[in-house]
Motif scaffolding. Structure first.
Motif, PDB file in Angstrom:
ATOM      1  N   LEU A   1      -7.634  -7.109  -7.187  1.00 49.57           N
ATOM      2  CA  LEU A   1      -6.951  -6.096  -6.400  1.00 49.57           C
ATOM      3  C   LEU A   1      -6.156  -5.121  -7.260  1.00 49.57           C
ATOM      4  O   LEU A   1      -6.230  -3.909  -7.085  1.00 49.57           O
ATOM      5  CB  LEU A   1      -5.997  -6.833  -5.461  1.00 49.57           C
ATOM      6  CG  LEU A   1      -5.353  -6.048  -4.376  1.00 49.57           C
ATOM      7  CD1 LEU A   1      -6.321  -5.979  -3.231  1.00 49.57           C
ATOM      8  CD2 LEU A   1      -4.089  -6.734  -3.947  1.00 49.57           C
TER       9      LEU A   1
ATOM     10  N   LEU B   1      -8.108  -2.586  -8.830  1.00 58.04           N
ATOM     11  CA  LEU B   1      -8.622  -1.547  -7.943  1.00 58.04           C
ATOM     12  C   LEU B   1      -7.620  -0.418  -7.776  1.00 58.04           C
ATOM     13  O   LEU B   1      -7.975   0.703  -7.473  1.00 58.04           O
ATOM     14  CB  LEU B   1      -8.911  -2.135  -6.550  1.00 58.04           C
ATOM     15  CG  LEU B   1     -10.181  -2.934  -6.354  1.00 58.04           C
ATOM     16  CD1 LEU B   1     -10.215  -3.453  -4.929  1.00 58.04           C
ATOM     17  CD2 LEU B   1     -11.389  -2.060  -6.611  1.00 58.04           C
ATOM     18  N   LEU B   2      -6.339  -0.748  -7.962  1.00 55.32           N
ATOM     19  CA  LEU B   2      -5.301   0.235  -7.700  1.00 55.32           C
ATOM     20  C   LEU B   2      -5.408   1.382  -8.695  1.00 55.32           C
ATOM     21  O   LEU B   2      -5.819   1.194  -9.836  1.00 55.32           O
ATOM     22  CB  LEU B   2      -3.919  -0.423  -7.814  1.00 55.32           C
ATOM     23  CG  LEU B   2      -3.629  -1.448  -6.726  1.00 55.32           C
ATOM     24  CD1 LEU B   2      -2.441  -2.299  -7.086  1.00 55.32           C
ATOM     25  CD2 LEU B   2      -3.377  -0.740  -5.417  1.00 55.32           C
ATOM     26  N   PRO B   3      -5.050   2.590  -8.235  1.00 51.10           N
ATOM     27  CA  PRO B   3      -5.197   3.737  -9.125  1.00 51.10           C
ATOM     28  C   PRO B   3      -4.193   3.687 -10.260  1.00 51.10           C
ATOM     29  O   PRO B   3      -3.097   3.138 -10.128  1.00 51.10           O
ATOM     30  CB  PRO B   3      -4.925   4.924  -8.192  1.00 51.10           C
ATOM     31  CG  PRO B   3      -4.082   4.370  -7.108  1.00 51.10           C
ATOM     32  CD  PRO B   3      -4.507   2.957  -6.936  1.00 51.10           C
TER      33      PRO B   3
ATOM     34  N   ILE C   1       3.080  -6.665  -4.853  1.00 47.26           N
ATOM     35  CA  ILE C   1       1.998  -6.561  -3.866  1.00 47.26           C
ATOM     36  C   ILE C   1       1.015  -7.707  -4.056  1.00 47.26           C
ATOM     37  O   ILE C   1       0.649  -8.413  -3.111  1.00 47.26           O
ATOM     38  CB  ILE C   1       1.265  -5.211  -4.010  1.00 47.26           C
ATOM     39  CG1 ILE C   1       2.193  -4.055  -3.658  1.00 47.26           C
ATOM     40  CG2 ILE C   1       0.033  -5.176  -3.116  1.00 47.26           C
ATOM     41  CD1 ILE C   1       1.570  -2.697  -3.878  1.00 47.26           C
TER      42      ILE C   1
ATOM     43  N   THR D   1      -2.501   1.766   0.236  1.00 46.76           N
ATOM     44  CA  THR D   1      -1.861   2.111  -1.037  1.00 46.76           C
ATOM     45  C   THR D   1      -2.845   2.783  -1.964  1.00 46.76           C
ATOM     46  O   THR D   1      -2.492   3.661  -2.734  1.00 46.76           O
ATOM     47  CB  THR D   1      -1.386   0.855  -1.796  1.00 46.76           C
ATOM     48  OG1 THR D   1      -1.647  -0.274  -1.016  1.00 46.76           O
ATOM     49  CG2 THR D   1       0.041   0.949  -2.161  1.00 46.76           C
ATOM     50  N   ILE D   2      -4.101   2.330  -1.906  1.00 49.42           N
ATOM     51  CA  ILE D   2      -5.081   2.880  -2.834  1.00 49.42           C
ATOM     52  C   ILE D   2      -5.571   4.241  -2.355  1.00 49.42           C
ATOM     53  O   ILE D   2      -5.682   5.174  -3.132  1.00 49.42           O
ATOM     54  CB  ILE D   2      -6.282   1.913  -2.983  1.00 49.42           C
ATOM     55  CG1 ILE D   2      -5.768   0.539  -3.413  1.00 49.42           C
ATOM     56  CG2 ILE D   2      -7.275   2.450  -3.985  1.00 49.42           C
ATOM     57  CD1 ILE D   2      -6.833  -0.511  -3.481  1.00 49.42           C
TER      58      ILE D   2
ATOM     59  N   LEU E   1      -2.709  -2.805   1.787  1.00 44.67           N
ATOM     60  CA  LEU E   1      -3.132  -2.732   0.393  1.00 44.67           C
ATOM     61  C   LEU E   1      -4.114  -1.599   0.191  1.00 44.67           C
ATOM     62  O   LEU E   1      -4.015  -0.839  -0.771  1.00 44.67           O
ATOM     63  CB  LEU E   1      -3.773  -4.061  -0.019  1.00 44.67           C
ATOM     64  CG  LEU E   1      -2.823  -5.238   0.063  1.00 44.67           C
ATOM     65  CD1 LEU E   1      -3.559  -6.526  -0.207  1.00 44.67           C
ATOM     66  CD2 LEU E   1      -1.701  -5.062  -0.938  1.00 44.67           C
TER      67      LEU E   1
END
Lengths: 320, 332
Positions: free
Chosen positions: A26, A29-31, A288, B185-186, B182
């Motif tokens: 996860l 995946l976040l920018p 998170i 957020t992306i 979640l």
């Protein structure tokens, strides 16, 4: 029984592994680069590379996963970016509150739903049955975020029966007895809001199962033996009828966690939901990740625990 | 919200819905409805006998019309500047003013009062456009992804089925709102990202449903016949299994629409819905909540009413559709 247990354990293990992979991935995946977001505006390519090395982000991804897993198993979820507080501390505080909310709400839900459904099923189509069934349908359809607005308005602003949003649920001054009293006083209204959805679900499931069970032959036998209605209802009929309800209590935990967000936001309680929303606004990736991990594990473990309880309630399940 | 967790209770509702229907002589052993006319006429007849569902259809038609027509009646600049002027003076004349200049109780000029400077009737319809659009499109995404996933798993079977369903289990075990937050957020809080986010986080239950449907249909005579004539698995799946699963899809899609609108509103309540000048019913509920505590009941009641009735209606229609498809199942 052994086979049942080993199957459940294998499934639990597989799901936990998948959840850990998911939560780990996860963050990838976040920018943006985690190192860059930790360092903030003062980041230079040199400091980012240094922090990458320090965090192990330059290693291959599968290696990173096992290192991360090692940290998790040692109870280390990292340090939250803005506040510099270990993520485990943040989660520990808010988790306590959430568990209390869920336990109280489920207690209320069972306390209301079980007797109501037992007596409603006694005469299907009777007055009590019709009244409770239609009420529960209405409760089931009302979204919790609208209920919470009405309840807060009515009980804290109009009647001042309960403390308003923002009251600290864990007071430190005063004797332990008064602290617990204050705590319960603060928690009762949010728990009640949380319980409403569960009451409707449990009532419907137990009622319809009870109606079926009461038509079975062993009930006729019990009746012809001359047992009182109450004894038949409570000692003979409830136990075989409660399987669907208990299974749904496991599924319901995921729904409750959704409800928790709404209740926490409206009552300004520092639970996992408020922490998560705060972390999202702050781009605090590790918090998170930690909260997602804890929430998913909670759901899986609660379902596992219910799978373990079911054979105790109805031994036929483990034999099948 | 999450479809699957509600499923046991919802299916319970269906059981009772059928019971009520048969009391009215609708589905008594399927005998009475098996009269004249094609299968579609029979299905339509069963559906029309469910008064609640017909009422729900009329209500949804009314809401859709409201959302299409009403914003056209307001001057264009009003919508263009909505949000920019939020909470300050507004373009419409407002009657008696209490506290905040933008909040007025219902009066002759503004039938449902005003919130934050906007006429509630107009705001409801304007926000409804976004709610309905996001609901419809994300339900479409949910159904597409869930159907494809479920049919492949159910039709192919074997190890592929086991693997796909284990992943489905994992997704189902994660509380949907967590997943939603979640992913938001992306991808942010825009219109299209919300559609994608809601669509892609709610198909797990649909996949499970379609899998069991495909398992049932792959052993039917027509599927076997197609295979024996040399049709590939892909052809049987999409030409023979899929069209015969349409009834399940339509029913599930109706529930998905209600769930999507509900989820969107929950996000709006948490402040993670659309951003002004875009509006949805959830954002309206959220902005109403502070005013509601000061006694401005008109800020919450209209939107709560229209929104709860909408979700309720989709559930009633889904129930009725399921009942009327039963007729077809009996023919099959």
């Amino acid at each position: 029984m052994t086979r049942y247990l080993s199957q459940r354990f294998a499934a639990l293990f597989a799901i936990l592994v998948l959840i850990s992979v998911g939560c780990f991935y996860l963050v990838h995946l976040l920018p943006g680069n985690p190192a860059a977001s930790i360092l903030g505006v003062t980041a230079t390519p040199q400091t980012i590379a240094a922090l990458d090395r320090q965090l192990g982000l330059d290693k291959p991804i599968y290696e990173q996963y096992f290192i991360w897993l090692g940290h998790i198993l040692h109870g280390n979820l990292g340090i939250a970016t803005p506040s510099r507080v270990p993520v485990t501390t943040i989660i520990g505080q808010s988790y306590k509150l959430d568990v209390e909310l869920i336990v109280i709400s489920q207690f209320i839900a069972f306390l209301i739903a079980i007797p109501l459904s037992v007596y409603a099923a006694r005469r299907p189509g009777g007055f009590l049955d019709q009244a409770t069934t239609s009420t529960s349908f209405a409760l089931f359809c009302l979204p919790s975020f609208i209920i919470v607005l009405w309840v807060v308005n009515l009980f804290t602003i109009h009647w001042h029966t309960f403390p308003g949003p923002g009251t600290n649920p864990f007071p430190t001054g005063g004797s332990w007895l008064s602290n617990i009293g204050t705590n319960l006083y603060v928690m009762i209204l949010p728990s009640l809001v949380l319980a409403i959805g569960s009451i409707a679900i449990y009532f419907r499931l137990l009622r319809s199962e009870m109606v079926f069970t009461l038509q079975e032959e062993f009930i006729t036998v019990a009746r012809s033996k001359g047992l009182t209605t109450n004894r038949i209802l409570w000692r003979h009929a409830v136990r075989p009828s409660s399987i669907t309800m208990l299974t749904s209590a496991g599924n319901n935990i995921a729904l409750l966690i959704t409800g928790l967000f709404i209740v926490e936001v409206k009552f300004a309680l520092p639970g996992l939901g408020s922490e998560l929303i705060g972390a999202i606004y702050a781009n605090d990736y590790l918090t998170i990740q930690g909260i997602a991990l804890v929430a998913a594990i909670t759901v899986v473990v609660v379902n596992f625990a219910i799978d373990m309880i079911l054979p105790l309630v109805d031994p036929r399940i483990a034999r099948a | 919200m999450s479809h699957v967790e509600i499923e046991p209770a919802v299916s319970q509702l269906h059981v009772e819905g059928t019971a009520v229907a048969s009391e009215h002589g609708t589905l008594a052993d399927g005998g009475e409805v098996r009269g004249s006319g094609s299968i579609f006429i029979q299905m339509f007849r069963v559906f029309m006998q469910n008064k609640l569902a017909v009422g729900a259809c009329l209500y949804i038609f009314f809401v859709v019309m409201l959302c299409i027509v009403v914003p056209q009646l307001y001057p264009q600049h009003y919508w263009a500047t909505a949000g920019a002027d939020y909470g300050s003076s507004c373009y419409l004349p407002i009657g008696s003013v209490t506290g905040n200049p933008g909040n007025a109780a219902p009066n002759a000029a503004h039938w449902l009062g005003c919130t934050g400077g906007f006429d509630n009737v107009g705001l409801l319809a304007y926000a409804g456009r976004f709610s309905l659009m996001i609901g419809l499109l994300s339900a479409f995404v949910t159904m597409t992804v869930g159907t494809a996933y479920g049919i492949v798993a159910g039709y192919r079977g074997g190890w592929l089925d086991s693997v796909l369903m284990r992943f489905d289990d994992v997704f189902l075990s994660i509380p949907v709102l967590y997943l939603l937050l979640l992913v938001i957020t992306i991808y942010g809080q825009g219109l299209w990202s919300l559609i994608g986010v809601i669509g892609f986080t709610s198909w797990f239950g649909v996949a499970r449903l379609m899998r069991s449907e495909a398992q049932l249909l792959r052993n039917r005579e027509y599927a076997q016949a197609a295979r024996s004539m040399g049709a590939t698995g892909r052809r049987v799946m999409w030409r023979h299994v899929l069209p015969n699963a349409v009834s399940t899809m339509v029913t599930a899609g109706t529930f998905a629409l209600g769930d999507a609108v509900l989820t969107l509103s929950a996000l709006g309540f948490l402040g993670l819905g659309l951003r002004p000048p875009d509006y949805d019913w959830g954002t309206m509920i959220q902005s109403a909540s502070s005013g509601f505590e000061q006694g401005w009941w008109w800020t919450l009641w209209p939107v709560a009413f229209i929104f709860i009735l909408f979700v309720l209606s989709t559930n009633y229609i889904g129930d009725a559709l399921r009942d009327s498809f039963e007729v077809r199942l009996q023919e099959r």
